[in-house]
Write a protein that holds these residues in place. Sequence first.
Motif, PDB file in Angstrom:
ATOM      1  N   GLU A 298       4.259   5.817  -5.391  1.00 52.79           N
ATOM      2  CA  GLU A 298       4.395   5.901  -6.846  1.00 52.79           C
ATOM      3  C   GLU A 298       3.506   7.001  -7.417  1.00 52.79           C
ATOM      4  N   ARG A 299       2.325   7.180  -6.832  1.00 52.56           N
ATOM      5  CA  ARG A 299       1.443   8.276  -7.268  1.00 52.56           C
ATOM      6  C   ARG A 299       1.984   9.630  -6.795  1.00 52.56           C
TER       7      ARG A 299
ATOM      8  N   GLU B 287       2.260   1.853  -3.509  1.00 50.48           N
ATOM      9  CA  GLU B 287       1.250   2.420  -4.411  1.00 50.48           C
ATOM     10  C   GLU B 287       1.066   3.913  -4.158  1.00 50.48           C
TER      11      GLU B 287
ATOM     12  N   GLN C  64       0.831  -1.202   0.000  1.00 49.46           N
ATOM     13  CA  GLN C  64       0.000   0.000   0.000  1.00 49.46           C
ATOM     14  C   GLN C  64       0.870   1.259   0.000  1.00 49.46           C
TER      15      GLN C  64
END
Length: 299
Positions: A279-280, A276, A273
């Motif tokens: 990376e954004r 993720e 999590q």
Amino acid sequence: MVDAAVHPAWTPDGPNLVVHADNLEYLAGLPDGSFTMIYVDPPFNTGRAQRRQQTTMVRSAPGEGDRIGFKGLSYSTVRGMLASYDDAFEDYWEFLAPRLAEAWRLLADDGTLYVHLDYREVHYAKVMLDMLFGRASFLNEIIWAYDYGARARRRWPAKHDNILVYVKDPEGYYFNSDEVDREPYMAPGLVTPEKAALGKLPTDVWWHTIVSPTGREKTGYPTQKPEGLIRRAVAASSRPGDWVLDFFAGSGTLGAAAGKLDRRFVCVDSNPQAIEVMERRLAPWLVETDRDGVPVATG
């Protein structure tokens, strides 16, 4: 993102990295003295069952014994005393001490470590860091004070975190207060108008609100720390172009602050999590890489 199965070929002129890995395994593959500033916000709950493992040791002659600390000194006696006092300590030591030892190794000679904790665990880490770095390397205990959360009625409400600051070399560390954002005087009428307009340098007590639940900075990741808090540490203890590291990276706040200040970063976490979210959030400062950490063409 780089998978834990293949460690990226980190180089001083390589790209910023978000790394999905067990941090202790990954750190072991990085070269000594690579980072000017390291910030970590480690968890207290390691997920391991508590156990009692009392070890009685006496200090032995140099080169003898099985537990030797930095500078050839053994600290097993202190460890044993604390483990007998609190049965959580042994697990916490086993979890955190080797990671803090890696932080010492990875710091540049002029480097600084920031360890972000709360009141329940700061005393454990302070003992570890005194032993690993030496007490002369202790620079500050920063108190981050905030004003949000539940109101206790049977004790003083806990509204602060602790950030322990240690330097690799107490005679040669980098610190530039001119790069730090100033803050308003609490009593501006007591200083000249010029000073009031300029603001004052922060002390070791930092008043800063938490991440707003409805603000643009919010990522939804638990334990996210405000960017303004980490920005202050990055600005003071690193230069543009320097490498900074967070190996409990979570939502990637260190990477966001570093990117905006033109520092280069490595953010490591074992939680998918977290990867993720990072990376954004850190996309503007990341270069697409292959499994070996080599940049690849995109678009």
